[in-house]
Design a protein around this motif. Structure first.
Motif, mmCIF file in Angstrom:
data_model
loop_
_atom_site.group_PDB
_atom_site.id
_atom_site.type_symbol
_atom_site.label_atom_id
_atom_site.label_comp_id
_atom_site.label_asym_id
_atom_site.label_seq_id
_atom_site.Cartn_x
_atom_site.Cartn_y
_atom_site.Cartn_z
ATOM 1 N N GLY A 38 -33.120 -26.998 3.205
ATOM 2 C CA GLY A 38 -32.354 -27.367 2.033
ATOM 3 C C GLY A 38 -31.360 -26.309 1.605
ATOM 4 O O GLY A 38 -30.847 -26.355 0.499
ATOM 5 N N HIS A 39 -31.081 -25.368 2.476
ATOM 6 C CA HIS A 39 -30.090 -24.340 2.184
ATOM 7 C C HIS A 39 -28.847 -24.584 3.024
ATOM 8 O O HIS A 39 -28.929 -25.092 4.141
ATOM 9 N N VAL A 40 -27.715 -24.208 2.496
ATOM 10 C CA VAL A 40 -26.464 -24.322 3.242
ATOM 11 C C VAL A 40 -26.439 -23.212 4.279
ATOM 12 O O VAL A 40 -26.601 -22.036 3.955
ATOM 13 N N SER A 41 -26.274 -23.601 5.538
ATOM 14 C CA SER A 41 -26.237 -22.601 6.595
ATOM 15 C C SER A 41 -24.811 -22.193 6.927
ATOM 16 O O SER A 41 -24.574 -21.133 7.489
ATOM 17 N N ASP A 42 -23.859 -23.044 6.576
ATOM 18 C CA ASP A 42 -22.459 -22.744 6.843
ATOM 19 C C ASP A 42 -21.597 -23.711 6.051
ATOM 20 O O ASP A 42 -22.057 -24.780 5.663
ATOM 21 N N PHE A 43 -20.376 -23.317 5.788
ATOM 22 C CA PHE A 43 -19.439 -24.244 5.162
ATOM 23 C C PHE A 43 -18.035 -23.916 5.630
ATOM 24 O O PHE A 43 -17.775 -22.848 6.171
ATOM 25 N N GLY A 44 -17.158 -24.886 5.480
ATOM 26 C CA GLY A 44 -15.786 -24.692 5.918
ATOM 27 C C GLY A 44 -14.904 -25.787 5.360
ATOM 28 O O GLY A 44 -15.339 -26.621 4.570
ATOM 29 N N VAL A 45 -13.668 -25.779 5.821
ATOM 30 C CA VAL A 45 -12.674 -26.730 5.360
ATOM 31 C C VAL A 45 -12.345 -27.693 6.486
ATOM 32 O O VAL A 45 -12.191 -27.284 7.640
ATOM 33 N N VAL A 46 -12.257 -28.988 6.178
ATOM 34 C CA VAL A 46 -11.875 -29.989 7.175
ATOM 35 C C VAL A 46 -10.413 -29.730 7.537
ATOM 36 O O VAL A 46 -9.538 -29.771 6.681
#
Length: 160
Positions: free
Chosen positions: A140-148
């Motif tokens: 339930g933790h964000v492992s990565d994020f980015g922009v489309v």
């Protein structure tokens, strides 16, 4: 540093000096960003599973129906070891491939006995260019994020 690497003065993987006071601020901001992401990610995490070969996580999958898991075909195509599925509680399951859609880089698996709830895909909007998206782990933790960066792409060799 010599030339330019893909438009960057410093090539990815090479480090550059950050003042200690700046590092402290950046670390604090990163922690706050992930804390905010986790508020939305925790409920999603119960519908995410890890695909593990040996002791290595090789992919993540999303529960899309009772005992049905959707994952990226390309993450598993070259894997020769048996792949097990691990849910958010740490329980391990065997999985069987139902079908693959190579043109969309998708693989659907059947996981008998998997109690994880399916994600409600109707409650999510189609991501557009410029939207910020996140990868959620089974914890339930964000492992990565980015922009489309592109709204749609083809994975077919003849479209490359």
């Amino acid at each position: 540093m010599g030339g330019i690497c893909g438009g960057f003065r410093v090539c990815p993987g090479n480090s550059f000096p950050i003042a200690p006071e700046d590092k402290s601020v950046l670390d604090s901001q990163a922690k706050e960003i992930f804390r905010e992401w986790d508020k939305v990610a925790v409920p999603v995490g119960q519908s995410v599973v890890a695909l593990v070969a040996g002791n290595t996580q090789v992919a993540l999958g999303t529960v899309v129906g009772k005992g049905k898991v959707l994952t990226k075909l390309s993450d598993l195509q070259k894997e020769r070891r048996p792949v097990m599925l691990v849910d958010s509680s740490g329980r391990v399951y065997d999985a069987k491939v139902l079908f693959a859609l190579p043109e969309h880089d998708l693989l659907m698996m059947d996981v008998p006995g998997l109690p994880a709830p399916p994600i409600d895909l109707d409650s999510y909007v189609q991501a557009k260019e410029g939207d910020v998206i996140a990868a959620v782990s089974p914890t339930g933790h964000v492992s990565d994020f980015g922009v489309v960066s592109v709204a749609q792409r083809s994975l077919r060799a003849d479209d490359q």
